[in-house]
Design a protein around this motif. Structure first.
Motif, PDB file in Angstrom:
ATOM      1  N   SER A   1       0.831  -1.209   0.000  1.00 50.09           N
ATOM      2  CA  SER A   1       0.000   0.000   0.000  1.00 50.09           C
ATOM      3  C   SER A   1       0.869   1.265   0.000  1.00 50.09           C
ATOM      4  N   LEU A   2       2.055   1.178   0.605  1.00 44.59           N
ATOM      5  CA  LEU A   2       2.997   2.303   0.539  1.00 44.59           C
ATOM      6  C   LEU A   2       3.373   2.572  -0.909  1.00 44.59           C
ATOM      7  N   GLN A   3       3.756   1.474  -1.580  1.00 41.22           N
ATOM      8  CA  GLN A   3       4.163   1.580  -2.985  1.00 41.22           C
ATOM      9  C   GLN A   3       3.016   2.104  -3.833  1.00 41.22           C
ATOM     10  N   LYS A   4       1.795   1.701  -3.466  1.00 38.79           N
ATOM     11  CA  LYS A   4       0.630   2.103  -4.259  1.00 38.79           C
ATOM     12  C   LYS A   4       0.476   3.628  -4.234  1.00 38.79           C
ATOM     13  N   SER A   5       0.545   4.238  -3.050  1.00 43.13           N
ATOM     14  CA  SER A   5       0.350   5.693  -3.014  1.00 43.13           C
ATOM     15  C   SER A   5       1.519   6.417  -3.682  1.00 43.13           C
ATOM     16  N   GLU A   6       2.714   5.843  -3.549  1.00 40.52           N
ATOM     17  CA  GLU A   6       3.874   6.438  -4.242  1.00 40.52           C
ATOM     18  C   GLU A   6       3.666   6.396  -5.762  1.00 40.52           C
ATOM     19  N   MET A   7       3.183   5.242  -6.221  1.00 37.75           N
ATOM     20  CA  MET A   7       2.951   5.099  -7.673  1.00 37.75           C
ATOM     21  C   MET A   7       1.888   6.068  -8.141  1.00 37.75           C
ATOM     22  N   GLU A   8       0.806   6.197  -7.365  1.00 40.81           N
ATOM     23  CA  GLU A   8      -0.283   7.104  -7.759  1.00 40.81           C
ATOM     24  C   GLU A   8       0.236   8.532  -7.901  1.00 40.81           C
TER      25      GLU A   8
END
Ligand SMILES: NC(=O)C1=CN([C@@H]2O[C@H](COP(=O)(O)OP(=O)(O)OC[C@H]3O[C@@H](n4cnc5c(N)ncnc54)[C@H](OP(=O)(O)O)[C@@H]3O)[C@@H](O)[C@H]2O)C=CC1
Ligand SMILES: [Mg+2]
Length: 352
Positions: free
Chosen positions: A121-128
């Motif tokens: 989920s950390l990576q997800k917000s970074e990607m967004e």
């Protein structure tokens, strides 16, 4: 004569002597990419990627609709590099189509196989943030996409979902390997090939000549009614599945039916929706709802259905606390069936 003009088939410039239509050329290009891993890898160099995270597509909001952004291989490599991810992940892409100019389109899920959910989920917000968009569940966004993106993302989500669920051979238990395009998976130990599958579902709008029958499941959004739907049993024809589903769900016998259209539907797993109109025997219209399958079913007049089709904002609760009667939105094949009936209420002609 060979359908694909023999050995010339693999080389674009050698197709057949006559000029092929853009559609035929495009279709054969896609066939080549599915068959030839090297050609597919080459197509990634100039191709476009649609990105997903845990099966939710990357979307950007534009006024009242969502747009699905495309990314080049270079963009993708830059993103993976920035997030410290392995470039090898690009090999997980699946081919989902191509433009008329033969730009191949791929889908890649950046959220699958993450080592931990916190990390994911950390990576997800970074990607967004990097991608200037949000990963939004397809079910929530589908009806705010244009028809082309809706169809492309449905195919992509279904294919990514199938790969995620078919990582192992059901005979040997060994990990399976995907071909470059993602059109199949193979077990290296026994060479069994697995192909993506769709489950056939019949969806039927039953009419008694003047009214049509609509039903709702308790899982539907409040106030929404749709045509009767059900999975085909193994060994059944479409006609048999329609007769059985209508009998099972509302206790009526179908007299005539007419096929009208089909649609791929990605929820919850890939289905091929086969849409039909049907009529019941005159005087035999008393509904007996199967409450294990449906919450309610009823006959609706032509006027009521025509009014509901025109309704824009289905979710608005009325002052009484009730939700207005509304119908599935345009992209759902149920909407097409209902619209056809409103335009021509007597369109059921073929014997069941
Ligand atoms: N695009 C459109 O316009 C519409 C699409 N649909 C879609 O049609 C599909 C079928 O409609 P529905 O009325 O739910 O179907 P059914 O009436 O067949 O009932 C669903 C139940 O059938 C069982 N089942 C049998 N075979 C399968 C299978 N291959 N996959 C999943 N479940 C199976 C499951 O029971 P159990 O869980 O007990 O095993 C499931 O809960 C749904 O996926 C729905 O999303 C429906 C209406 C409109
Ligand atoms: Mg059903």
């Amino acid at each position: 004569m060979s359908l694909f003009c023999g050995t010339a088939f693999r080389r674009k410039s050698f197709w057949c002597s006559r000029l092929l239509s853009t559609y035929v050329t495009k279709t054969r290009y896609l066939f080549e990419l599915k068959e030839d891993d090297d050609a597919c890898k080459k197509a990634q160099q100039t191709g476009a990627f649609y990105l997903f995270h845990s099966l939710a597509p990357l979307l950007r909001k534009s006024e009242h609709q969502y747009l699905a952004p495309q990314h080049s291989l270079l963009d993708l490599k830059r993103l993976l590099g920035k997030l410290g991810q392995d470039m090898q992940r690009i090999e997980d892409s699946v081919l989902i189509g191509c433009s008329e100019q033969q730009e191949a389109w791929f889908a890649l899920d950046l959220g699958l196989n993450s080592s931990s959910s916190i990390n994911a989920s950390l990576q997800k917000s970074e990607m967004e943030k990097e991608l200037k968009g949000s990963f939004i569940e397809l079910r929530k966004a589908l009806f705010q996409l244009n028809a082309k993106d809706a169809s492309l993302l449905s195919t992509a989500q279904a294919l990514l979902h199938w790969h995620a669920a078919h990582q192992f051979c059901s005979r040997s238990g060994q990990p399976t390997e995907k071909n470059m395009a993602g059109s199949k998976r193979v077990c290296p130990s026994n060479k069994i090939i697995y192909y993506p599958q769709m489950a056939p579902v019949v969806i039927t709008l039953v009419s008694d000549g003047t009214r049509c029958l609509l039903a709702r499941q308790s899982s539907f959004p409040k106030g929404m009614y749709s045509a009767l739907a059900g999975f085909c049993d193994i060994g059944e024809s479409v006609e048999e599945a329609v007769r059985r589903e209508v009998a099972e769900e509302v206790g009526l016998e179908v007299e005539r039916l007419q096929y009208t259209a089909s649609q791929h539907w990605p929820f919850p797993n890939s289905s091929l929706m086969i849409a039909c109109h049907a009529t019941v025997k005159p005087g035999q219209t008393e509904i007996q709802v199967n409450l294990r399958e449906l919450e309610a079913a009823a006959w609706f007049s032509h006027d009521d259905v025509a009014t509901a089709l025109r309704r824009n904002n289905p979710y608005t609760q009325q002052q009484s606390g009730a939700f207005p009667f509304w119908l599935p939105p345009k992209l759902a094949i149920a909407n097409q069936l209902i619209k056809e009936w409103v335009e021509k209420p007597t369109c059921s002609t073929l014997p069941a």
